[in-house]
Design a protein around this motif. Structure first.
Motif, PDB file in Angstrom:
ATOM      1  N   LEU A 135       0.853  -1.188   0.000  1.00 36.53           N
ATOM      2  CA  LEU A 135       0.000   0.000   0.000  1.00 36.53           C
ATOM      3  C   LEU A 135       0.889   1.239   0.000  1.00 36.53           C
ATOM      4  CD1 LEU A 135      -2.315  -1.115   2.954  1.00 36.53           C
ATOM      5  CD2 LEU A 135      -2.818  -1.402   0.509  1.00 36.53           C
ATOM      6  N   VAL A 136       0.481   2.245  -0.762  1.00 36.73           N
ATOM      7  CA  VAL A 136       1.196   3.521  -0.771  1.00 36.73           C
ATOM      8  C   VAL A 136       0.189   4.630  -0.499  1.00 36.73           C
ATOM      9  CG1 VAL A 136       2.708   5.080  -2.031  1.00 36.73           C
ATOM     10  CG2 VAL A 136       2.824   2.608  -2.483  1.00 36.73           C
ATOM     11  N   TYR A 137       0.459   5.400   0.533  1.00 38.79           N
ATOM     12  CA  TYR A 137      -0.414   6.505   0.923  1.00 38.79           C
ATOM     13  C   TYR A 137       0.255   7.823   0.545  1.00 38.79           C
ATOM     14  CZ  TYR A 137      -2.975   3.112   3.786  1.00 38.79           C
ATOM     15  OH  TYR A 137      -3.724   2.036   4.225  1.00 38.79           O
ATOM     16  N   ILE A 138      -0.465   8.655  -0.196  1.00 37.48           N
ATOM     17  CA  ILE A 138       0.044   9.954  -0.617  1.00 37.48           C
ATOM     18  C   ILE A 138      -0.761  11.032   0.107  1.00 37.48           C
ATOM     19  CG2 ILE A 138       0.632  11.441  -2.562  1.00 37.48           C
ATOM     20  CD1 ILE A 138       1.913   8.662  -2.735  1.00 37.48           C
ATOM     21  N   ALA A 139      -0.182  11.621   1.156  1.00 36.80           N
ATOM     22  CA  ALA A 139      -0.876  12.656   1.950  1.00 36.80           C
ATOM     23  C   ALA A 139      -2.318  12.210   2.225  1.00 36.80           C
ATOM     24  CB  ALA A 139      -0.849  13.994   1.223  1.00 36.80           C
ATOM     25  N   ALA A 140      -2.452  11.050   2.860  1.00 35.49           N
ATOM     26  CA  ALA A 140      -3.731  10.343   2.858  1.00 35.49           C
ATOM     27  C   ALA A 140      -4.202   9.938   4.253  1.00 35.49           C
ATOM     28  CB  ALA A 140      -3.603   9.088   1.988  1.00 35.49           C
ATOM     29  N   PHE A 141      -5.505   9.672   4.308  1.00 31.18           N
ATOM     30  CA  PHE A 141      -6.109   9.064   5.483  1.00 31.18           C
ATOM     31  C   PHE A 141      -5.745   7.580   5.531  1.00 31.18           C
ATOM     32  CE2 PHE A 141      -9.112  12.549   4.514  1.00 31.18           C
ATOM     33  CZ  PHE A 141      -9.165  13.181   5.752  1.00 31.18           C
ATOM     34  N   ALA A 142      -5.607   7.056   6.746  1.00 33.21           N
ATOM     35  CA  ALA A 142      -5.404   5.618   6.952  1.00 33.21           C
ATOM     36  C   ALA A 142      -6.071   5.237   8.268  1.00 33.21           C
ATOM     37  CB  ALA A 142      -3.921   5.264   6.957  1.00 33.21           C
ATOM     38  N   PRO A 143      -7.403   5.213   8.301  1.00 33.57           N
ATOM     39  CA  PRO A 143      -8.095   4.928   9.567  1.00 33.57           C
ATOM     40  C   PRO A 143      -7.837   3.508  10.051  1.00 33.57           C
ATOM     41  CG  PRO A 143      -9.599   5.809   7.887  1.00 33.57           C
ATOM     42  CD  PRO A 143      -8.335   5.433   7.198  1.00 33.57           C
ATOM     43  N   ASP A 144      -8.032   3.312  11.337  1.00 32.09           N
ATOM     44  CA  ASP A 144      -8.060   1.967  11.901  1.00 32.09           C
ATOM     45  C   ASP A 144      -9.470   1.421  11.739  1.00 32.09           C
ATOM     46  OD1 ASP A 144      -7.351  -0.356  13.195  1.00 32.09           O
ATOM     47  OD2 ASP A 144      -6.648   0.644  15.019  1.00 32.09           O
ATOM     48  N   ALA A 145      -9.615   0.104  11.864  1.00 36.01           N
ATOM     49  CA  ALA A 145     -10.948  -0.490  11.806  1.00 36.01           C
ATOM     50  C   ALA A 145     -11.827   0.132  12.887  1.00 36.01           C
ATOM     51  CB  ALA A 145     -10.857  -1.997  11.986  1.00 36.01           C
ATOM     52  N   GLY A 146     -13.028   0.553  12.486  1.00 32.69           N
ATOM     53  CA  GLY A 146     -13.930   1.214  13.413  1.00 32.69           C
ATOM     54  C   GLY A 146     -13.756   2.715  13.477  1.00 32.69           C
ATOM     55  N   GLN A 147     -12.837   3.262  12.693  1.00 29.13           N
ATOM     56  CA  GLN A 147     -12.609   4.702  12.636  1.00 29.13           C
ATOM     57  C   GLN A 147     -13.035   5.256  11.281  1.00 29.13           C
ATOM     58  OE1 GLN A 147      -8.380   5.322  13.434  1.00 29.13           O
ATOM     59  NE2 GLN A 147      -8.945   6.435  15.294  1.00 29.13           N
ATOM     60  N   SER A 148     -13.474   6.514  11.302  1.00 24.54           N
ATOM     61  CA  SER A 148     -13.708   7.258  10.075  1.00 24.54           C
ATOM     62  C   SER A 148     -12.541   8.204   9.832  1.00 24.54           C
ATOM     63  CB  SER A 148     -14.998   8.067  10.187  1.00 24.54           C
ATOM     64  OG  SER A 148     -14.821   9.135  11.116  1.00 24.54           O
ATOM     65  N   PRO A 149     -12.402   8.732   8.622  1.00 22.70           N
ATOM     66  CA  PRO A 149     -11.390   9.778   8.418  1.00 22.70           C
ATOM     67  C   PRO A 149     -11.555  10.945   9.380  1.00 22.70           C
ATOM     68  CG  PRO A 149     -12.112   8.939   6.301  1.00 22.70           C
ATOM     69  CD  PRO A 149     -13.008   8.308   7.341  1.00 22.70           C
ATOM     70  N   ASN A 150     -12.791  11.366   9.607  1.00 22.94           N
ATOM     71  CA  ASN A 150     -13.024  12.465  10.550  1.00 22.94           C
ATOM     72  C   ASN A 150     -12.522  12.118  11.949  1.00 22.94           C
ATOM     73  OD1 ASN A 150     -14.150  14.142   8.644  1.00 22.94           O
ATOM     74  ND2 ASN A 150     -16.262  13.717   9.207  1.00 22.94           N
ATOM     75  N   ASP A 151     -12.698  10.865  12.357  1.00 27.24           N
ATOM     76  CA  ASP A 151     -12.224  10.447  13.680  1.00 27.24           C
ATOM     77  C   ASP A 151     -10.716  10.645  13.801  1.00 27.24           C
ATOM     78  OD1 ASP A 151     -14.771   9.641  14.503  1.00 27.24           O
ATOM     79  OD2 ASP A 151     -14.463   7.559  13.857  1.00 27.24           O
ATOM     80  N   THR A 152      -9.992  10.312  12.753  1.00 27.98           N
ATOM     81  CA  THR A 152      -8.535  10.396  12.830  1.00 27.98           C
ATOM     82  C   THR A 152      -8.052  11.845  12.879  1.00 27.98           C
ATOM     83  OG1 THR A 152      -8.207  10.331  10.411  1.00 27.98           O
ATOM     84  CG2 THR A 152      -8.312   8.212  11.570  1.00 27.98           C
ATOM     85  N   LEU A 153      -8.870  12.772  12.391  1.00 27.24           N
ATOM     86  CA  LEU A 153      -8.495  14.193  12.377  1.00 27.24           C
ATOM     87  C   LEU A 153      -8.800  14.916  13.687  1.00 27.24           C
ATOM     88  CD1 LEU A 153      -9.532  15.467   8.823  1.00 27.24           C
ATOM     89  CD2 LEU A 153      -7.249  15.630   9.847  1.00 27.24           C
ATOM     90  N   LYS A 154      -9.624  14.328  14.532  1.00 26.39           N
ATOM     91  CA  LYS A 154     -10.118  15.034  15.724  1.00 26.39           C
ATOM     92  C   LYS A 154      -9.023  15.616  16.616  1.00 26.39           C
ATOM     93  CE  LYS A 154     -14.658  12.834  16.077  1.00 26.39           C
ATOM     94  NZ  LYS A 154     -15.498  11.842  16.801  1.00 26.39           N
ATOM     95  N   PRO A 155      -7.886  14.952  16.805  1.00 21.34           N
ATOM     96  CA  PRO A 155      -6.871  15.532  17.696  1.00 21.34           C
ATOM     97  C   PRO A 155      -6.133  16.739  17.102  1.00 21.34           C
ATOM     98  CG  PRO A 155      -6.625  13.138  17.513  1.00 21.34           C
ATOM     99  CD  PRO A 155      -7.536  13.571  16.430  1.00 21.34           C
TER     100      PRO A 155
END
Length: 232
Positions: free
Chosen positions: A90-110
């Motif tokens: 997998l290659v992520y380019i300035a990207a979201f990579a949530p964990d299972a049970g997370q949304s992209p918005n969840d990962t941004l909250k902090p």
């Protein structure tokens, strides 16, 4: 076709929000010159399930191993779909990579809101687009004005609900991952990108670019993708 070419993986490029498959136009010839078959999908950006199904059809049309590359929102898509046998990296380019049970918005909250949010327009159906000034200042600030205008015209509107959708799988837990951090990103905070790369244990490369390094720094991005593909 040589034996080397026939054994190469197919590289599938998954665009993010406010973009379409043509955004990979500078990376594709560089990958093809290295002997790789390349597919750039045209995701509908309506829902996670729709985008995943679209990428799955692209995978099914190929043979042999696959490398998935996701930009921005596309990172959530490859995170969801990448946990299958034929996907090797997998290659992520300035990207979201949530964990299972997370949304992209969840990962941004902090993290504090990015400057790019100020340039987003929301229509009556809750689809998001970037205004011309938002594209020029925050998405493509390191590209010429005429290219920013082209991106504005060709962007894919994205359903706001996509970013609130939780993934049910996290392919980066079982697949080797690479991550390109865009150090001048104004859509996703660079500290968020670095934290994401660290969290998923990715081989990380920092690139001096805005949110679309595959457009402004295609050599650097292509080199990361080639490294991931040749590691198989």
């Amino acid at each position: 076709m040589s034996s080397t070419e026939s054994s190469n993986p197919t590289i599938i490029l998954v665009h993010g929000a406010f973009a379409d498959g043509s955004s990979w136009g500078r990376v594709i010839p560089r990958l093809q010159a290295e002997g790789f078959a390349v597919v750039a999908v045209q995701n509908p950006l309506v829902s996670l399930d729709d985008d995943v199904a679209h990428v799955q059809r692209a995978i099914d049309r190929t043979k042999g191993p696959v490398v998935l590359v996701g930009h921005s929102w596309g990172g959530a898509v490859i995170t969801q779909i990448g946990d299958q046998e034929r996907v090797k990296s997998l290659v992520y380019i300035a990207a979201f990579a949530p964990d299972a049970g997370q949304s992209p918005n969840d990962t941004l909250k902090p993290f504090p809101p990015s400057a790019g949010l100020s340039g987003v327009s929301v229509d009556k159906d809750r689809f998001l687009t970037l205004k011309p000034e938002g594209m020029a200042r925050n998405f493509a600030q390191d590209l010429p004005a005429e290219e920013a205008a082209l991106l504005t015209a060709t962007q894919g509107p994205v359903a706001a609900a996509c970013f609130a959708t939780k993934v049910s799988a996290a392919a980066w837990k079982t697949k080797p991952a690479w991550y390109v951090v865009a150090t001048n990103d104004r859509m996703l905070p660079p500290d968020f990108l670095r934290a994401t790369a660290s969290r998923i244990g990715a081989r990380t490369v920092e690139v001096d670019s805005g949110h679309a390094p595959h457009l402004s720094r295609p050599d650097a991005v292509a080199a990361v993708i080639v490294e991931a593909a040749r590691s198989i």
